[in-house]
Design a protein around this motif. Structure first.
Motif, PDB file in Angstrom:
ATOM      1  N   MET A   1       0.853  -1.168   0.000  1.00 24.35           N
ATOM      2  CA  MET A   1       0.000   0.000   0.000  1.00 24.35           C
ATOM      3  C   MET A   1       0.902   1.235   0.000  1.00 24.35           C
ATOM      4  N   ASN A   2       0.627   2.179  -0.907  1.00 23.06           N
ATOM      5  CA  ASN A   2       1.484   3.358  -0.972  1.00 23.06           C
ATOM      6  C   ASN A   2       1.098   4.379   0.093  1.00 23.06           C
ATOM      7  N   GLN A   3       1.947   5.403   0.232  1.00 23.44           N
ATOM      8  CA  GLN A   3       1.756   6.386   1.290  1.00 23.44           C
ATOM      9  C   GLN A   3       0.444   7.148   1.124  1.00 23.44           C
ATOM     10  N   ASN A   4       0.022   7.430  -0.107  1.00 23.97           N
ATOM     11  CA  ASN A   4      -1.232   8.160  -0.338  1.00 23.97           C
ATOM     12  C   ASN A   4      -2.432   7.396   0.196  1.00 23.97           C
ATOM     13  N   ASN A   5      -2.445   6.063   0.022  1.00 22.71           N
ATOM     14  CA  ASN A   5      -3.558   5.266   0.543  1.00 22.71           C
ATOM     15  C   ASN A   5      -3.604   5.318   2.068  1.00 22.71           C
ATOM     16  N   ASN A   6      -2.419   5.351   2.713  1.00 22.83           N
ATOM     17  CA  ASN A   6      -2.387   5.448   4.164  1.00 22.83           C
ATOM     18  C   ASN A   6      -2.973   6.762   4.641  1.00 22.83           C
ATOM     19  N   LEU A   7      -2.737   7.834   3.894  1.00 23.46           N
ATOM     20  CA  LEU A   7      -3.273   9.136   4.284  1.00 23.46           C
ATOM     21  C   LEU A   7      -4.791   9.178   4.168  1.00 23.46           C
ATOM     22  N   GLU A   8      -5.362   8.371   3.279  1.00 18.01           N
ATOM     23  CA  GLU A   8      -6.796   8.372   3.053  1.00 18.01           C
ATOM     24  C   GLU A   8      -7.556   7.486   4.038  1.00 18.01           C
ATOM     25  N   LYS A   9      -6.854   6.681   4.805  1.00 20.01           N
ATOM     26  CA  LYS A   9      -7.520   5.790   5.755  1.00 20.01           C
ATOM     27  C   LYS A   9      -8.290   6.606   6.779  1.00 20.01           C
ATOM     28  N   LYS A  10      -9.474   6.102   7.090  1.00 16.08           N
ATOM     29  CA  LYS A  10     -10.303   6.720   8.107  1.00 16.08           C
ATOM     30  C   LYS A  10     -10.114   5.985   9.418  1.00 16.08           C
ATOM     31  N   TYR A  11     -10.087   6.720  10.500  1.00 11.01           N
ATOM     32  CA  TYR A  11     -10.013   6.140  11.836  1.00 11.01           C
ATOM     33  C   TYR A  11     -11.200   6.646  12.640  1.00 11.01           C
ATOM     34  N   LYS A  12     -11.810   5.757  13.417  1.00 10.67           N
ATOM     35  CA  LYS A  12     -12.929   6.143  14.270  1.00 10.67           C
ATOM     36  C   LYS A  12     -12.762   5.504  15.638  1.00 10.67           C
ATOM     37  N   THR A  13     -13.302   6.153  16.631  1.00 13.17           N
ATOM     38  CA  THR A  13     -13.214   5.638  17.994  1.00 13.17           C
ATOM     39  C   THR A  13     -14.307   4.604  18.248  1.00 13.17           C
ATOM     40  N   VAL A  14     -14.083   3.774  19.257  1.00 16.44           N
ATOM     41  CA  VAL A  14     -15.107   2.841  19.701  1.00 16.44           C
ATOM     42  C   VAL A  14     -16.341   3.626  20.134  1.00 16.44           C
ATOM     43  N   LYS A  15     -16.113   4.729  20.826  1.00 16.61           N
ATOM     44  CA  LYS A  15     -17.217   5.574  21.319  1.00 16.61           C
ATOM     45  C   LYS A  15     -18.148   6.004  20.190  1.00 16.61           C
ATOM     46  N   SER A  16     -17.598   6.259  19.008  1.00 14.47           N
ATOM     47  CA  SER A  16     -18.423   6.702  17.872  1.00 14.47           C
ATOM     48  C   SER A  16     -19.360   5.607  17.369  1.00 14.47           C
ATOM     49  N   SER A  17     -19.114   4.360  17.789  1.00 16.44           N
ATOM     50  CA  SER A  17     -19.943   3.239  17.328  1.00 16.44           C
ATOM     51  C   SER A  17     -21.075   2.904  18.290  1.00 16.44           C
ATOM     52  N   LYS A  18     -21.030   3.449  19.488  1.00 14.38           N
ATOM     53  CA  LYS A  18     -21.954   3.009  20.541  1.00 14.38           C
ATOM     54  C   LYS A  18     -23.412   3.324  20.224  1.00 14.38           C
ATOM     55  N   VAL A  19     -24.259   2.314  20.474  1.00  7.26           N
ATOM     56  CA  VAL A  19     -25.705   2.442  20.280  1.00  7.26           C
ATOM     57  C   VAL A  19     -26.390   1.815  21.492  1.00  7.26           C
ATOM     58  N   THR A  20     -27.433   2.459  21.969  1.00  9.13           N
ATOM     59  CA  THR A  20     -28.233   1.930  23.072  1.00  9.13           C
ATOM     60  C   THR A  20     -29.697   1.984  22.668  1.00  9.13           C
ATOM     61  N   ILE A  21     -30.422   0.885  22.900  1.00 10.23           N
ATOM     62  CA  ILE A  21     -31.867   0.881  22.681  1.00 10.23           C
ATOM     63  C   ILE A  21     -32.539   0.295  23.916  1.00 10.23           C
ATOM     64  N   SER A  22     -33.742   0.766  24.181  1.00  7.47           N
ATOM     65  CA  SER A  22     -34.547   0.227  25.275  1.00  7.47           C
ATOM     66  C   SER A  22     -35.945  -0.047  24.763  1.00  7.47           C
ATOM     67  N   GLU A  23     -36.534  -1.127  25.270  1.00  5.61           N
ATOM     68  CA  GLU A  23     -37.891  -1.491  24.852  1.00  5.61           C
ATOM     69  C   GLU A  23     -38.605  -2.173  26.009  1.00  5.61           C
ATOM     70  N   LEU A  24     -39.854  -1.801  26.193  1.00  7.64           N
ATOM     71  CA  LEU A  24     -40.694  -2.425  27.206  1.00  7.64           C
ATOM     72  C   LEU A  24     -41.164  -3.777  26.677  1.00  7.64           C
ATOM     73  N   MET A  25     -41.059  -4.821  27.485  1.00  8.45           N
ATOM     74  CA  MET A  25     -41.424  -6.160  27.058  1.00  8.45           C
ATOM     75  C   MET A  25     -42.925  -6.396  27.257  1.00  8.45           C
ATOM     76  N   LEU A  26     -43.569  -6.813  26.177  1.00  8.96           N
ATOM     77  CA  LEU A  26     -45.015  -6.982  26.126  1.00  8.96           C
ATOM     78  C   LEU A  26     -45.415  -8.456  26.149  1.00  8.96           C
ATOM     79  N   PRO A  27     -46.657  -8.747  26.537  1.00  8.25           N
ATOM     80  CA  PRO A  27     -47.122 -10.146  26.546  1.00  8.25           C
ATOM     81  C   PRO A  27     -47.020 -10.830  25.180  1.00  8.25           C
ATOM     82  N   SER A  28     -47.113 -10.059  24.107  1.00  7.55           N
ATOM     83  CA  SER A  28     -47.046 -10.651  22.762  1.00  7.55           C
ATOM     84  C   SER A  28     -45.671 -11.224  22.436  1.00  7.55           C
ATOM     85  N   ASN A  29     -44.675 -10.929  23.259  1.00  4.11           N
ATOM     86  CA  ASN A  29     -43.307 -11.401  23.010  1.00  4.11           C
ATOM     87  C   ASN A  29     -42.911 -12.585  23.886  1.00  4.11           C
TER      88      ASN A  29
END
Length: 187
Positions: A1-29
């Protein structure tokens, strides 16, 4: 991989991936014993894994595998289920998403762990081909531990596949093990 491709690499934190969902559990489930059906929880886990992987990668993602779903405690009707997901590991186009599930009795506030799992998700481009995902920035010891554990699970999985390919289930040793378990073979 050449140097230009390394410059184009994207880096993201674990924190940027975090997702939280909440749901009330119903009798139908519920299942036949009146508890929330494990399949329903797995469906919600797949949804949060998709959301987490897509958020991190910026791509449409598909589920490649689900590693060890541990059902720790049953979930009751009327409990508030919360799922938390984050990227634990990245490959070229794959991501391991760690998911933790808790339920809360909303009347008394008691929270209990219910499930945990690891979903391997793969990013896809508009043509359905694997897409590169951003590289991961690990920001603390917990994130490093999770990354290393995911790497270890991946390596162990590969070793197990190789063992399965060479395992001789017809050997006399295998047959003896089966018979010691009080199982009859009737061919």
């Amino acid at each position: 991989m050449n140097q230009n491709n390394n410059l184009e690499k994207k880096y993201k934190t674990v924190k940027s991936s975090k997702v939280t969902i909440s749901e009330l559990m119903l009798p139908s489930n519920t299942n036949f014993s009146g508890k929330i059906h494990g399949g329903y929880i797995l469906s919600l886990m797949d949804q949060i894994a998709f959301a987490c992987a897509s958020k991190f990668s910026g791509s449409y993602c598909v589920t490649a595998s689900v590693d060890t779903v541990d059902f720790l405690n049953p979930i009751e009707i009327g409990e508030l289920v919360t799922m938390k997901a984050s990227v634990n590991y990245v490959g070229n186009s794959s991501m391991v998403i760690g998911i933790r599930v808790t339920s809360e009795n909303i009347q008394n506030g008691k929270v209990k762990p219910c499930n945990s799992s690891y979903f391997t998700m793969v990013a896809k481009d508009s043509e359905g081909k694997n897409a590169l995902v951003p590289r991961l920035i690990l920001s603390n010891q917990e994130e490093i531990r999770r990354f290393c554990e995911a790497l270890h699970r991946k390596e162990t999985k590969k070793e197990n596949k190789n063992i399965k390919k060479t395992f001789d289930y017809t050997s006399s040793e295998s047959i003896k093990k089966i018979e010691l378990m009080d199982i009859k073979i009737d061919l």
